[in-house]
Design an enzyme around this catalytic site. Structure first.
Site, PDB file in Angstrom:
ATOM      1  N   ALA A  66       3.034   2.020   3.479  1.00  0.00           N
ATOM      2  CA  ALA A  66       3.469   2.440   4.789  1.00  0.00           C
ATOM      3  C   ALA A  66       3.283   1.008   5.480  1.00  0.00           C
ATOM      4  O   ALA A  66       2.609   0.182   5.377  1.00  0.00           O
ATOM      5  CB  ALA A  66       2.658   3.354   5.551  1.00  0.00           C
ATOM      6  N   GLY A 111       1.160   3.963   0.481  1.00  0.00           N
ATOM      7  CA  GLY A 111       2.350   4.865   0.406  1.00  0.00           C
ATOM      8  C   GLY A 111       3.296   4.741  -0.770  1.00  0.00           C
ATOM      9  O   GLY A 111       4.032   5.481  -1.136  1.00  0.00           O
ATOM     10  N   GLU A 114       1.869   6.356  -3.673  1.00  0.00           N
ATOM     11  CA  GLU A 114       2.087   7.958  -3.488  1.00  0.00           C
ATOM     12  C   GLU A 114       3.480   8.152  -3.707  1.00  0.00           C
ATOM     13  O   GLU A 114       4.028   9.235  -4.113  1.00  0.00           O
ATOM     14  CB  GLU A 114       1.710   8.185  -1.930  1.00  0.00           C
ATOM     15  CG  GLU A 114       0.110   8.162  -1.858  1.00  0.00           C
ATOM     16  CD  GLU A 114      -0.094   8.072  -0.303  1.00  0.00           C
ATOM     17  OE1 GLU A 114       0.272   7.342   0.427  1.00  0.00           O
ATOM     18  OE2 GLU A 114      -1.197   8.982   0.087  1.00  0.00           O
TER      19      GLU A 114
END
Ligand code: DAK
Length: 260
Positions: A66, A111, A114
Site C-alpha cells: 500500500a 498489500g 496480499e
C-alpha cells in the site's frame, strides 16, 4: 478506458492487468485501487476473456505494498475508507468468475503480497521477493494477509512471515507453496500466458465452478464443502461443455468447448 495507473491488454482469451506506477514500485494508492477495481469489472464483463493475469510494470516490483506516503497522512476515517476499498477490490478478484494468475517479479510486499494471494495462482520470477513488512511500520497487515497467508502456507510459516516482516525469496515461496512455480524473470509473462492457455483450453463452465468450489469450500466445513461441490458438479450437466467434453472423449477427438 483511460487510467493513470493501470494498463489492460487483451490478447486472445487472456487479459493482462498491469499495475503501472513503476516509479513508486507500483505501490497501491486509492486511485490505483479504484482503477484496478474498474479493470476487474471490465474483464468480468468481457465474454472474450477466460483467464486474467495480474502483474506489475517495470523490472523491480510486482507491488511494493500500500502507498505509505498516502497512508501516513490519513485521518482514521480516510484510513477506514482506504481499507474498505482495498478489501473490496481484493474480494472482487477472489470472487471473479474467471481464474486469475499473479505474475510476480521483484517485490511483492505488504498489500502487494496480499494482492498476489487474492489471485488463484502465483508464478514467481526468480528475482521475486515476498513479504509482509507491516509490523516494521507499526501496523498489522490489512488486506487479509493474516487470513490468506495461513490458509496458503499453514499457521507456523505464516506466523513467522507476518511477525518478523522478513522477505522470502522466490525459491522459498515455492518451497512453502506460496508460489506455484519459479521461472527466469525474462520468461515470466510467457509462463503466465502458457498457464492461462492451458486453463482456457478447458471447459470454462467447469473451470469457473471449480474456482468457486475451491474458494467457497475453504470457508466451509468439509461436509458443506462437499455439498457445494456436488451442486457445482450437477450444474455442469446443464452446460453444452459437459456434453461436448464427454462426447469428444468417447469419440476419441479433441473437444471444442463453447464455454456455455
Ligand atoms: N509506498 C509508497 N512508495 C513506495 C513504496 C510504498 N509501499 N515502496 C517503495 N516506494 C517508493 C520509494 O519511496 C521510492 O520513491 P522515491 O524516493 O524515488 O520518490 C521508490 O518507490 C523506490 O523505492 P526505493 O528507493 O526504496 O527502492 P529500493 O530498491 O531501495 O528498496 C524496497 C525497495 C521495496 C525494499 C523499499 O522501497 C521498501 O521497503 N518499500 C516499502 C515496502 C513496504 O513496507 N511495503 C508494505 C507497505 S504497508 C490495511 C490495509 C492495507 C495495509 C495495511 C492495513 N488495513 C485494511 C487496515 C497494507 C499495508 C502495506 O502494504
Amino acid at each position: 478506458m483511460g487510467w493513470n495507473n493501470i494498463l489492460l491488454e487483451t490478447e486472445g482469451n487472456t487479459a493482462v492487468v498491469t499495475i503501472n506506477r513503476p516509479r513508486a514500485l507500483n505501490a497501491l494508492n486509492s486511485e490505483t485501487l479504484q482503477e484496478l477495481s474498474q479493470a476487474i469489472d471490465q474483464v468480468a464483463g468481457d465474454p472474450a476473456v477466460s483467464v486474467v493475469i495480474v502483474t506489475g510494470a517495470g523490472e523491480k516490483a510486482f507491488v511494493a505494498g500500500a502507498d505509505i506516503s498516502q497512508m501516513k497522512e490519513m485521518s482514521p476515517l480516510e484510513a477506514r475508507e482506504f481499507a474498505r476499498l482495498g478489501q473490496q477490490v481484493f474480494d472482487k478478484i477472489e470472487n471473479l468468475a474467471k481464474p486469475v494468475i499473479a505474475a510476480v517479479k521483484g517485490f511483492a510486499l505488504g498489500g502487494g503480497c496480499e494482492l498476489s494471494m487474492a489471485c488463484d495462482m502465483r508464478i514467481a520470477a526468480d528475482n521475486a521477493r515476498f513479504g509482509q513488512p507491516e509490523v516494521g511500520l507499526g501496523i498489522t497487515a490489512g488486506f487479509a494477509g493474516t487470513q490468506r497467508l495461513p490458509r496458503l502456507v499453514g499457521k507456523g510459516v505464516a506466523s513467522e512471515i507476518l511477525m518478523t516482516g522478513d522477505m522470502i525469496s522466490a525459491e522459498e515461496a515455492h518451497r512453502i507453496g506460496l508460489a506455484n512455480k519459479v521461472v527466469p524473470a525474462a520468461d515470466l509473462l510467457k509462463a503466465a500466458r502458457d498457464l492461462a492457455a492451458r486453463i482456457a483450453s478447458k471447459g470454462q463452465v467447469a473451470v469457473r465452478l471449480t474456482k468457486s468450489a475451491i474458494h467457497q469450500g475453504l470457508n466451509m466445513d468439509i461436509e458443506r464443502g462437499q455439498a457445494f461441490e456436488a451442486d457445482a458438479f450437477a450444474l455442469c450437466f446443464t452446460s453444452a461443455d459437459q456434453k461436448e467434453g464427454m462426447d469428444a472423449f468417447l469419440n476419441k477427438r479433441k473437444p471444442n468447448f463453447s464455454g456455455k
